[in-house]
Write a protein that holds these residues in place. Structure first.
Motif, mmCIF file in Angstrom:
data_model
loop_
_atom_site.group_PDB
_atom_site.id
_atom_site.type_symbol
_atom_site.label_atom_id
_atom_site.label_comp_id
_atom_site.label_asym_id
_atom_site.label_seq_id
_atom_site.Cartn_x
_atom_site.Cartn_y
_atom_site.Cartn_z
ATOM 1 N N THR A 590 32.014 64.139 33.237
ATOM 2 C CA THR A 590 32.590 62.831 32.968
ATOM 3 C C THR A 590 33.709 62.569 33.964
ATOM 4 O O THR A 590 34.496 63.466 34.268
ATOM 5 N N PHE A 591 33.743 61.344 34.473
ATOM 6 C CA PHE A 591 34.772 60.974 35.432
ATOM 7 C C PHE A 591 35.291 59.596 35.056
ATOM 8 O O PHE A 591 34.517 58.666 34.831
ATOM 9 N N GLU A 592 36.605 59.453 34.984
ATOM 10 C CA GLU A 592 37.222 58.175 34.658
ATOM 11 C C GLU A 592 38.126 57.720 35.798
ATOM 12 O O GLU A 592 38.762 58.546 36.456
ATOM 13 N N ASP A 593 38.150 56.428 35.982
ATOM 14 C CA ASP A 593 39.018 55.866 37.018
ATOM 15 C C ASP A 593 39.451 54.482 36.567
ATOM 16 O O ASP A 593 38.744 53.806 35.809
ATOM 17 N N ASP A 594 40.626 54.065 36.991
ATOM 18 C CA ASP A 594 41.082 52.720 36.693
ATOM 19 C C ASP A 594 42.038 52.264 37.781
ATOM 20 O O ASP A 594 42.639 53.078 38.475
ATOM 21 N N TYR A 595 42.155 50.968 37.935
ATOM 22 C CA TYR A 595 43.095 50.428 38.904
ATOM 23 C C TYR A 595 43.459 49.002 38.517
ATOM 24 O O TYR A 595 42.726 48.306 37.798
ATOM 25 N N PHE A 596 44.603 48.594 39.008
ATOM 26 C CA PHE A 596 45.153 47.271 38.723
ATOM 27 C C PHE A 596 45.374 46.559 40.050
ATOM 28 O O PHE A 596 45.956 47.121 40.975
ATOM 29 N N ASP A 597 44.905 45.298 40.149
ATOM 30 C CA ASP A 597 45.015 44.561 41.401
ATOM 31 C C ASP A 597 45.459 43.131 41.138
ATOM 32 O O ASP A 597 45.149 42.546 40.086
ATOM 33 N N LEU A 598 46.164 42.577 42.115
ATOM 34 C CA LEU A 598 46.542 41.172 42.100
ATOM 35 C C LEU A 598 45.733 40.425 43.158
ATOM 36 O O LEU A 598 45.555 40.923 44.278
ATOM 37 N N PHE A 599 45.255 39.239 42.782
ATOM 38 C CA PHE A 599 44.420 38.447 43.677
ATOM 39 C C PHE A 599 45.013 37.036 43.785
ATOM 40 O O PHE A 599 44.633 36.124 43.044
ATOM 41 N N PRO A 600 45.965 36.848 44.706
ATOM 42 C CA PRO A 600 46.538 35.509 44.896
ATOM 43 C C PRO A 600 45.583 34.614 45.676
ATOM 44 O O PRO A 600 44.718 35.087 46.430
ATOM 45 N N SER A 601 45.730 33.323 45.507
ATOM 46 C CA SER A 601 44.955 32.364 46.287
ATOM 47 C C SER A 601 45.707 31.053 46.359
ATOM 48 O O SER A 601 46.510 30.727 45.482
#
Length: 874
Positions: A590-601
């Motif tokens: 089992t492998f878990e991953d997460d990330y948080f990103d901002l997407f301005p426009s």
């Protein structure tokens, strides 16, 4: 790298395109009424059935859009011979199509890899599944065009649109039950034929609606089917007997296909007061492909003696491999949603709950057969035409018999034969089970709110989505010898000659694949063999994705200038489960991953005048890896320190981009526009071999972080840029009958490349898969006196092939190709229209080649198709 598109530079093509589509060549005298005089922002656009009205509706949508967008209305789609929305979308600027056996399947916006285009249906993000989960790219061939009211290609993003898009988001909008009051009925019936093989082609659709302004209901369904023959040739190459590059094999194929697309749609809407609408919607679509394969591969490089050169050969004792199947491919989509759109004096709310289930399955028990000994053939071949190496002479092979061992010796050319004997497979014959299935279940909650002041509107909201994906990739680890189940492939040889438009040199007959498969299934069941059980455990995966994405944006109205700016935040988490097989020992991983990103426009629209609009946009977007690409199921060899698996440590691709456009809304009813874009892309996905560099495959105290992994990886950076020219105009200012003529078309010029590392750690620069440097779409139409006629032409230059969206290096290219279609309509009265659709009139040959066109690896043709029918509208 050798490219076979026109030898003009990007700069030269840009200059030519600007000259050809100069506004000075397009404008005519002003008519009494412009195409948007009667359309204000927020009005409901009702398409009543003409090319001009459909064109005006799409142009009005584009003009009032907050972002860079291209739109096709439903009636416009209905006036092309397009059996699905992939083909329909290619009528828009900068959209190219990837085909499977001649039929449109994926789209590539601005020539970019298909994984860079995301899809929404009524604003709810969708994700695709494909054979073996090779990609997330959406299967457009499963969705009939007649179910939709509008196709909208968002080329720049606003924060309320999913950030999971690099070059575009395609939003597919369904019909509204409240669109028309009273009872409505519309549809069509059609019948035709395929030129190659004389197979039938049929279609039908029906949409019924009723509304009293408070309640509304619409029900629709569609059916399309074609019986198709596909001519196919495939080749391999190596150094020949004279030192030149010569074919190693000539693979001659004929496919018999029954392809079917079905769709159902329903919508119930309730509007207790103006501006407050509650809805329940459902869509079901399916794509069915039953494929019979007849293939004979002449193994030239395994001949006992003779010459094998780039131009021809004379060979003795050549084995022949046969491949036969009656495959079943299925793609099904169930899309359910409920929600409300509420508008009050200066604020509003839109909320949706959605469920999507996508199933993609392949059942392809491929029967492989070989000849040997006295059943091998001798032959001569001519390769004067690289696309069609022809067997100019086919002969039996004679032998002497060793008096001591009884072995066959001294092979030599025997008597001439005029056709290949399909009962001559006396070698090792077996079943290669290609059985895959991927199922995706997705739950979505989406809320959008706005509050409006005089010249300022704030919008905010969010999306929560959870996807559960399970499936398996294909692995050729398991086979079933035919002898085990007591089946003989020679018993199914037929006498019907092939339908073909390609030169053969020697004749072939069809094997009865349906009987072969029916008997095979019975014999397998009697033997207690389930082909799906032969898939090894490491090929299965189970993944759970969670996405939470709030956004905030503001709209500023500053006179002629509109500014839309804001940002979208996306938290993404994935849990990846699978099985590692190490020397026969199975270990769950089992492998878990997460990330948080901002997407301005930011999107700017400036009305220079009543007829000219300028746009400028900047954005950040992303594209996530395919399910199979990140699977953790693996085959691990602790001796050689090699792992065969996906790469669970893959990160998404990210882009920063800019868009700019000039839009001139021509007097009367048309548009001329020029749009330019540039994308900087980081962490580009590609296939290769590298060190693992993570603990994802560690188990039982064994550190495998330095093992070699052959999988998909994040490369370095790349860029894609281009210019799109677009024109739509009916010359209604011309006198009399001449006022019915009009044009619609686009020219897209593209350039792009990316850097990645090869197995030795060296930087390699490659073209992006799917990137054609030139895409042309042009139509001339006439509509007047009840006649509606259109001639449309499409062409795209060659590109690196990538059905799954991954690739690197010079590899396999798809050759440039064109399509010429003609559509004819005659309006009998307000209710009935007769039509004729004539498609692929150039009888196009689709090619793939290795490095240069001198070495094709695949050549394919499906022939023209013709459809005749009746449309009705009440």
């Amino acid at each position: 790298m050798t490219r076979n598109s026109a030898g003009l530079s990007f700069k030269h093509k840009l200059i030519i395109g600007t000259a050809l589509l100069s506004p000075a060549t397009l404008a005519g005298p002003a008519s009494a009424q412009t195409g948007t005089d009667d359309i204000e922002e927020g009005d409901v656009i009702v398409v009543t059935g003409s090319i001009l009205e459909a064109q005006q509706a799409a142009i009005a949508e584009k003009r009032e859009a907050k972002n860079v967008v291209d739109v096709a209305s439903a009636d416009s789609v209905g006036r092309f011979p397009d059996e699905n929305i992939a083909a329909a979308l290619t009528r828009l600027p900068g959209v190219a199509v990837q085909r499977d056996q001649g039929q449109a399947r994926y789209i590539q916006v601005r020539g970019a890899p298909n994984r860079w285009t995301s899809v929404s249906i009524n604003g709810i993000p969708q994700t695709g599944t494909d054979e073996g989960s090779a990609g997330r790219a959406y299967r457009f061939d499963a969705v009939p065009a007649v179910l939709l009211s509008e196709l909208r290609v968002n080329k720049s993003l606003t924060p309320n649109i999913t950030a999971e898009a690099v070059t575009a988001n395609v939003d597919l909008l369904t019909y509204s039950a409240l669109g028309n009051e009273g009872f409505t009925a519309s549809g069509d019936v059609g019948y035709g034929m395929m030129d190659l093989g004389d197979g039938e082609q049929r279609q039908g659709s029906l949409r019924l609606g009723w509304s009293d302004g408070t309640w509304g209901i619409v029900l629709g369904g569609s059916h399309y089917k074609r019986e198709q023959v596909t001519d196919n040739r495939e080749y391999g190459y190596s150094t020949g007997t004279d030192g030149t590059i010569a074919p190693t094999d000539i693979d001659v194929r004929s496919y018999l296909l029954d392809r079917e697309t079905n769709g159902l749609y329903g919508d119930i809407e309730f509007q207790p007061v103006d501006g407050q609408v509650f809805h329940v919607r459902g869509i079901y679509t399916e794509f069915k492909d039953d494929e019979q394969r007849n293939a004979y591969q002449f193994e030239l490089d395994e001949a006992s003696s003779g010459t094998r050169t780039s131009t021809g050969g004379d060979l003795v004792n050549v084995p022949v491999d046969g491949a036969f199947n009656d495959a079943k491919y299925r793609n099904r989509n169930l899309i359910l949603s409920t929600g409300a759109d509420l508008e009050f004096d200066d604020w509003g709310l839109s909320a949706q709950l959605g469920y999507t289930r996508t199933e993609n399955s392949t059942y392809l028990p491929l029967t492989l057969a070989t000849t040997g000994g006295a059943n091998n053939v001798s032959l001569t071949y001519d390769r004067s035409d690289p696309n069609f190496p022809v067997i100019t002479g086919l002969y039996a092979t004679d032998f002497d018999v060793d008096p001591i061992t009884g072995d066959l010796i001294n092979p030599r050319r025997g008597a001439a034969i005029d056709r290949f004997d399909p009962t001559s497979f006396n070698g090792f014959n077996f079943i290669l089970p290609i059985v895959t299935e991927t199922v995706s279940d997705s739950m979505t909650a989406k809320v959008d709110l706005y509050k409006q002041w005089d010249d300022f509107t704030v919008r905010f909201g969010g999306l929560f989505q959870q996807r559960d994906i399970s499936g398996n990739i294909f692995n050729d680890a398991g086979i079933v010898p035919l002898a085990v189940i007591g089946q003989n492939v020679n018993d199914y040889a037929g006498s019907a000659p092939w339908d073909t438009g390609f030169p053969l040199g020697v004749s072939f007959t069809y094997t009865d694949n349906e009987a072969l498969d029916d008997d095979q299934q019975r014999l397998l069941e009697q033997a207690g063999i389930d082909l799906s059980d032969l898939n090894p455990p490491q090929d299965f995966f189970d993944q759970k994705e969670t996405i939470f994405a709030p956004y905030l944006m503001g709209e500023f109205e500053l006179g002629d200038l509109q500014i839309i700016a804001g940002a979208r935040a996306e938290y993404y988490k994935v849990r990846n489960s699978g099985t590692a097989s190490t020397g026969g020992i199975l270990t769950p991983l089992t492998f878990e991953d997460d990330y948080f990103d901002l997407f301005p426009s930011v999107n700017l629209r400036y009305n220079v005048s009543d007829d000219i609009v300028l746009r400028l946009a900047g954005l950040r977007g992303t594209a996530r890896p395919a399910y199979a690409a990140v699977r953790i199921g693996s085959a691990i060899n602790d001796v050689s320190e090699v792992i065969e698996s996906g790469n669970p440590a893959l990160k998404p691709e990210y882009t920063w981009g800019v868009d700019a456009s000039f839009e001139w809304y021509l007097p009367g009813n048309g548009i001329f526009s020029v749009a330019a874009f540039h994308r900087w892309v980081d962490d580009v996905l590609y296939t290769g071999t590298q060190r693992v560099n993570s603990d994802a495959f560690d188990s039982d105290g064994i550190d495998r972080s330095n093992y070699l992994l052959s999988a998909n990886f994040n490369g370095q950076s790349g860029t894609v840029s281009g210019v799109e020219f677009n024109v739509q105009h009916q010359f209604d200012f011309l006198p009399g009958a001449l006022g019915g003529f009009g044009v619609q078309g686009g020219l897209t010029l593209l350039d792009g490349e990316f850097d990645a590392l090869d197995a030795g750690g060296m930087v390699v620069t490659s073209d992006f898969p799917g990137l054609s440097d030139t895409i042309v779409n042009a139509s001339v139409f006439y509509e007047k006196y009840g006649i509606s006629a259109r001639v449309s032409y499409q062409w795209r230059s060659d590109y690196i092939d990538t059905v799954g969206g991954l690739g690197i290096g010079d590899g396999e290219f798809r050759g440039a190709y064109e399509n010429l279609d003609v559509t004819l309509r005659y309006k009998i009265n307000d209710n009935f229209t007769v039509y004729a659709d004539l498609a692929n009139l150039t009888d196009e040959i689709y090619t793939a080649f290795d490095g240069t066109s001198d070495f094709p690896v695949e050549v394919e043709q499906i022939g023209a198709r013709y459809m005749f029918g009746l449309r009705f509208d009440f």
